[in-house]
Design an enzyme around this catalytic site. Structure first.
Site: not given
Ligand code: HSE
Length: 437
Positions: A13, A43, A132, A134, A136, A190, A205
């Site tokens: 993704t 790859a 950590v 996303g 931000i 996840e 994180k």
């Molecule tokens: N599974 C994670 C979340 C994705 O829900 O924040 C981002 O690390």
């Protein structure tokens, strides 16, 4: 125009997002960098799957070696996740003097010291902004913007799935399982959602932020972790009545000689900004000794937000490449050579406020037995709520406390749970209001 060549390992993704973003914003990114960011190879073990994006087939390979062994590739972007072979690929790329960008929180939380040392010894950069929060820019904020500060504390909501579940349970009264399914369908949970609801993802994180801010890597089992699976609609309702919202909060506080670190469901006063971070959003409330409060808010997951963070690392590194420099900003706040082990405050020594929900039989004297045990353990009661009557059966009795010590609380609850008038395990949720300014 000069070119910086990038090899991407992992066409999932986020990898798809990186390709899309380079297509959509490649021109302005090139203008900003003064060079073309050239995606040379991609790859993945599966190069047949339709990712909804057209890719020149000659770019695709099943063999990561085609990237690692290509002398023209300057930056390796690892987006495959997991421990191995991601760790080996990263170390190998650095050995070949390639810079690395990764979003791999689990890997950095467990092998961060090794990877950062390798970057240092090979004179290459490692970018991990996407690992950590996303999109931000929390890594950059701690490493660069707040570099002149002692970080006094970090309070963070860093698991979007848990926040989404708690928000929907609170605002729409939806059951836990239904909302979790929704988070999976929306694609931010996840692959194994227990990582989200048991707090493992957020703990990874937190481990990264701790080592970034305070020293060497800490192991996940060195700090307290509790997920959201036990939070009931009843607790959410009582929290509302008391003026709180429940959030899965990661906490790091710089105490005099040690760091207090913990991750657990937390009641936060309505009026605090963190209580108003809803849906799958993430947020960081960082307090620096000079800066005071800094608040960061945004998408902690998702294809394009995470790709934005990956591209910001690629751009930073590209700029250094064009200037012929590397390692200008160390992987962590401090120079790697001067890093020390983090001294963590034992969890049983923390002091905070508590919420208890007892399942007590409704008969005379129960409250005085419970409050007697709390008092004997140095725990002072702030509020009591008892609703409804159920002759002979259990009713929920809720109490909140003033600041108490975790060790005393544990002792008291163990004793209370042994009483024959208490029918079920007591629910305990920590409250942050005094600590959280
Ligand atoms: N599974 C994670 C979340 C994705 O829900 O924040 C981002 O690390």
């Amino acid at each position: 125009m000069k070119k910086v060549a990038v090899g991407l390992i992992g066409f999932g993704t986020i990898g798809t997002g990186v390709i899309r973003l380079l297509r959509e914003n490649g021109e302005i990114i090139s203008e900003r960098v003064g060079a073309e960011i050239h995606l040379k190879r991609i790859a993945d073990i599966d190069i047949e799957k339709d990712r909804g994006i057209e890719v020149d087939r000659t770019l695709l390979t099943k063999d990561a070696g085609d990237i690692l062994n290509d002398p023209e590739i300057d930056i390796v972007v690892e987006l495959m996740g997991g421990y191995e072979p991601a760790r080996t690929f990263i170390l190998d790329a650095m050995r070949r003097k390639k810079h690395v960008v990764t979003a791999n929180k689990a890997l950095l939380a467990t092998h961060g010291d090794e990877i950062f040392q390798q970057a240092l010894s090979k004179g290459v950069n490692i970018g991990f902004e996407a690992s950590v929060g996303g999109t931000i820019p929390v890594i950059k904020t701690i490493k660069e913007s707040l570099v002149a500060n002692r970080i006094r504390s970090i309070y963070a909501i860093m698991n979007g799935t848990s926040n989404f579940i708690l928000s929907k349970m609170t605002d729409e009264g939806k059951p836990f399982a239904d909302v979790l399914r929704e988070a999976q369908q929306l694609g931010f949970a996840e692959a194994d959602p227990t990582y989200d609801v048991e707090g493992i993802d957020a703990a990874h994180k937190l481990a990264i932020l701790l080592s970034l801010s305070y020293g060497k890597k800490v192991r996940l089992d060195e700090f307290y972790r509790e997920g959201i699976a036990a939070i009931s609609e009843q607790d959410i309702e009582f929290a509302r009545e008391l003026g709180y919202r429940i959030k899965l909060l990661a906490i790091a506080i710089n105490r005099d000689n040690s760091i207090e670190a913990r991750l657990h469901p937390t009641m936060i006063p309505f009026e605090h900004l963190l209580a108003n971070v809803n849906s799958n959003f993430n947020a960081f409330h960082i307090i620096g000794d000079a800066a005071d409060s800094v608040f960061l808010y945004g998408q902690g997951s998702g294809m394009m937000p995470t790709a934005s963070a990956v591209l910001s690392d690629i751009v930073d590194i590209s700029r250094d490449i064009l200037k012929g420099i590397a390692g200008r900003i160390p992987p962590r706040v401090r120079d790697e050579e001067s890093l020390e082990a983090i001294r963590l405050l034992p969890f049983d020594q923390i002091r905070t406020n508590y919420y208890f929900r007892f399942s007590a039989v409704d008969r005379p004297g129960v409250l005085s037995r419970i409050s007697g045990i709390l008092g004997a353990n140095d725990i002072s009661i702030a509020t009591v709520i008892q609703k409804g009557r159920k002759q002979g059966g259990p009713v929920p009795v809720v109490m909140t406390t003033y600041k108490a010590r975790e060790l005393d609380v544990r002792r008291a609850i163990e004793e209370i749970d042994r009483l024959d008038m208490v029918m079920d395990k007591t629910m305990l949720i920590r409250i942050e209001d005094d600590n959280l300014k």
